[in-house]
Design a protein around this motif. Structure first.
Motif, short mmCIF file in Angstrom:
data_model
loop_
_atom_site.label_atom_id
_atom_site.label_comp_id
_atom_site.label_asym_id
_atom_site.label_seq_id
_atom_site.Cartn_x
_atom_site.Cartn_y
_atom_site.Cartn_z
N TRP A 119 -5.54 -11.43 10.05
CA TRP A 119 -6.97 -11.13 10.00
C TRP A 119 -7.13 -9.70 9.48
O TRP A 119 -6.35 -8.82 9.83
CB TRP A 119 -7.59 -11.23 11.39
CG TRP A 119 -7.42 -12.55 12.06
CD1 TRP A 119 -6.25 -13.07 12.55
CD2 TRP A 119 -8.43 -13.51 12.35
NE1 TRP A 119 -6.48 -14.30 13.12
CE2 TRP A 119 -7.81 -14.60 13.02
CE3 TRP A 119 -9.81 -13.56 12.12
CZ2 TRP A 119 -8.53 -15.71 13.44
CZ3 TRP A 119 -10.53 -14.67 12.56
CH2 TRP A 119 -9.88 -15.74 13.20
N THR A 120 -8.13 -9.46 8.66
CA THR A 120 -8.33 -8.13 8.08
C THR A 120 -9.76 -7.66 8.32
O THR A 120 -10.69 -8.46 8.44
CB THR A 120 -8.04 -8.12 6.57
OG1 THR A 120 -8.89 -9.07 5.91
CG2 THR A 120 -6.58 -8.48 6.29
N GLY A 121 -9.91 -6.32 8.37
CA GLY A 121 -11.23 -5.72 8.53
C GLY A 121 -11.52 -4.78 7.38
O GLY A 121 -10.69 -4.57 6.49
N THR A 122 -12.69 -4.19 7.40
CA THR A 122 -13.11 -3.31 6.33
C THR A 122 -12.61 -1.89 6.56
O THR A 122 -12.36 -1.47 7.70
CB THR A 122 -14.64 -3.29 6.21
OG1 THR A 122 -15.20 -2.87 7.47
CG2 THR A 122 -15.18 -4.67 5.88
N ALA A 123 -12.46 -1.15 5.48
CA ALA A 123 -12.02 0.23 5.58
C ALA A 123 -13.00 1.03 6.42
O ALA A 123 -14.21 0.84 6.36
CB ALA A 123 -11.91 0.84 4.18
N GLY A 124 -12.45 1.93 7.23
CA GLY A 124 -13.28 2.76 8.08
C GLY A 124 -13.53 2.16 9.46
O GLY A 124 -14.11 2.83 10.32
N THR A 125 -13.09 0.91 9.66
CA THR A 125 -13.22 0.31 10.99
C THR A 125 -12.36 1.10 11.97
O THR A 125 -11.37 1.69 11.60
CB THR A 125 -12.77 -1.17 10.95
OG1 THR A 125 -13.50 -1.84 9.93
CG2 THR A 125 -13.04 -1.86 12.28
N THR A 126 -12.73 1.06 13.23
CA THR A 126 -12.14 1.92 14.24
C THR A 126 -10.64 1.68 14.45
O THR A 126 -10.03 0.83 13.79
CB THR A 126 -12.92 1.76 15.56
OG1 THR A 126 -12.49 2.74 16.49
CG2 THR A 126 -12.70 0.36 16.13
N ASP A 127 -10.05 2.38 15.40
CA ASP A 127 -8.60 2.40 15.59
C ASP A 127 -8.07 1.03 16.02
O ASP A 127 -8.81 0.20 16.55
CB ASP A 127 -8.24 3.45 16.64
CG ASP A 127 -8.74 3.05 18.02
OD1 ASP A 127 -7.96 2.50 18.81
OD2 ASP A 127 -9.94 3.28 18.29
N PRO A 184 -5.14 2.15 5.15
CA PRO A 184 -6.24 2.78 4.42
C PRO A 184 -7.32 1.80 3.99
O PRO A 184 -8.47 2.19 3.76
CB PRO A 184 -5.53 3.38 3.19
CG PRO A 184 -4.13 3.60 3.65
CD PRO A 184 -3.83 2.46 4.57
N ASP A 185 -6.98 0.51 3.91
CA ASP A 185 -7.95 -0.51 3.50
C ASP A 185 -8.61 -1.21 4.69
O ASP A 185 -9.39 -2.14 4.50
CB ASP A 185 -7.26 -1.56 2.63
CG ASP A 185 -6.77 -0.98 1.31
OD1 ASP A 185 -7.51 -0.18 0.70
OD2 ASP A 185 -5.64 -1.31 0.90
N GLY A 186 -8.29 -0.76 5.90
CA GLY A 186 -8.88 -1.36 7.07
C GLY A 186 -7.83 -1.92 8.02
O GLY A 186 -6.65 -1.97 7.68
N PRO A 187 -8.25 -2.36 9.19
CA PRO A 187 -7.30 -2.87 10.18
C PRO A 187 -6.75 -4.24 9.80
O PRO A 187 -7.39 -5.01 9.08
CB PRO A 187 -8.14 -2.97 11.46
CG PRO A 187 -9.53 -3.20 10.96
CD PRO A 187 -9.63 -2.41 9.69
N VAL A 188 -5.55 -4.53 10.29
CA VAL A 188 -4.92 -5.83 10.11
C VAL A 188 -4.47 -6.32 11.48
O VAL A 188 -3.87 -5.57 12.24
CB VAL A 188 -3.71 -5.75 9.15
CG1 VAL A 188 -2.98 -7.09 9.08
CG2 VAL A 188 -4.15 -5.31 7.76
N VAL A 189 -4.77 -7.57 11.78
CA VAL A 189 -4.34 -8.20 13.03
C VAL A 189 -3.44 -9.38 12.70
O VAL A 189 -3.82 -10.24 11.90
CB VAL A 189 -5.54 -8.68 13.86
CG1 VAL A 189 -5.07 -9.45 15.10
CG2 VAL A 189 -6.42 -7.50 14.28
#
Length: 217
Positions: A119-127, A184-189
């Motif tokens: 799963w991926t999120g957008t850049a700048g999403t929290t820690d 740098p491109d956002g979080p990955v789960v």
């Protein structure tokens, strides 16, 4: 449509994180040693691979990756019609907390019933820790969550969770595991489910292989 999507994403991670505290001594220092090693069948994540991702990692032998086209944002579908209800169900399966389904790696060709999903999120999403807690909290049925800080073999700092997911439909409880890292491109789960706890444990070496080789794309 809802049934097909439910089959596609059966076993997604569940909700509440209880107290979110790490249980000291709950895990061996190296889970791959505890669960055994999986042979690599290639890697995924780089441009041109089955799933283009912000990270790369090795996929266990015979496991089959497939990209998920979930769209950039959840739709605003209401529940006023059958079609709208199907779209709302699709949103709930493809978007969990702050992240969106991007890739699923099917264990069936390796003889197991379950998936390792990305799963991926957008850049700048929290820690990563906050992302992971929001990911778990976004679906009903989870509890007894235990979090801990980890570092992947590729040097990425992250947070890992183990929890129990109870299906009201099946009236069964099973183990789930997920790992979140920041890029740098956002979080990955990375999330490992499985039909039941026995399958989850049998597939654990594939998850450990992914964690051990996880690095920026």
């Amino acid at each position: 449509m809802a049934v097909a999507l439910a089959a596609l994403l059966a076993g997604c991670a569940g909700s509440a994180d209880d107290d979110g505290k790490k249980a000291a001594g709950a895990y061996p220092a190296d889970r791959s040693e505890a669960k055994g090693a999986a042979a690599s069948g290639g890697s995924v994540g780089a441009a041109g691979s089955d799933c283009a991702l912000p990270v790369r990692f090795d996929v266990a032998e015979h496991w089959k990756p497939k990209a998920i086209d979930a769209g950039a944002e959840p739709s605003k579908a209401s529940k006023g019609s059958g079609d709208d209800l199907g779209a709302a169900v699709a949103d709930s399966l493809l978007h969990q907390g702050p992240v969106t389904a991007a890739c699923e790696i099917d264990a069936k060709p390796a003889g197991h019933i379950g998936f390792l999903r990305v799963w991926t999120g957008t850049a700048g999403t929290t820690d990563p820790g906050t992302v992971l807690r929001q990911f778990v909290a976004a679906e009903d049925g989870a509890g007894k969550a235990t979090y801990r800080s980890v570092r992947t073999g590729g040097g990425l700092k992250g947070v890992e969770v183990e929890y129990l997911y109870t299906s009201e439909l099946l009236d069964e409880t099973k183990k789930e595991t997920a790992l979140a890292v920041g890029t740098p491109d956002g979080p990955v789960v990375l999330h490992l489910g499985g039909m039941d706890t026995e399958e989850h444990e049998a597939m654990r070496p594939a998850y450990e292989l992914a964690k051990r080789t996880l690095r920026l794309g």
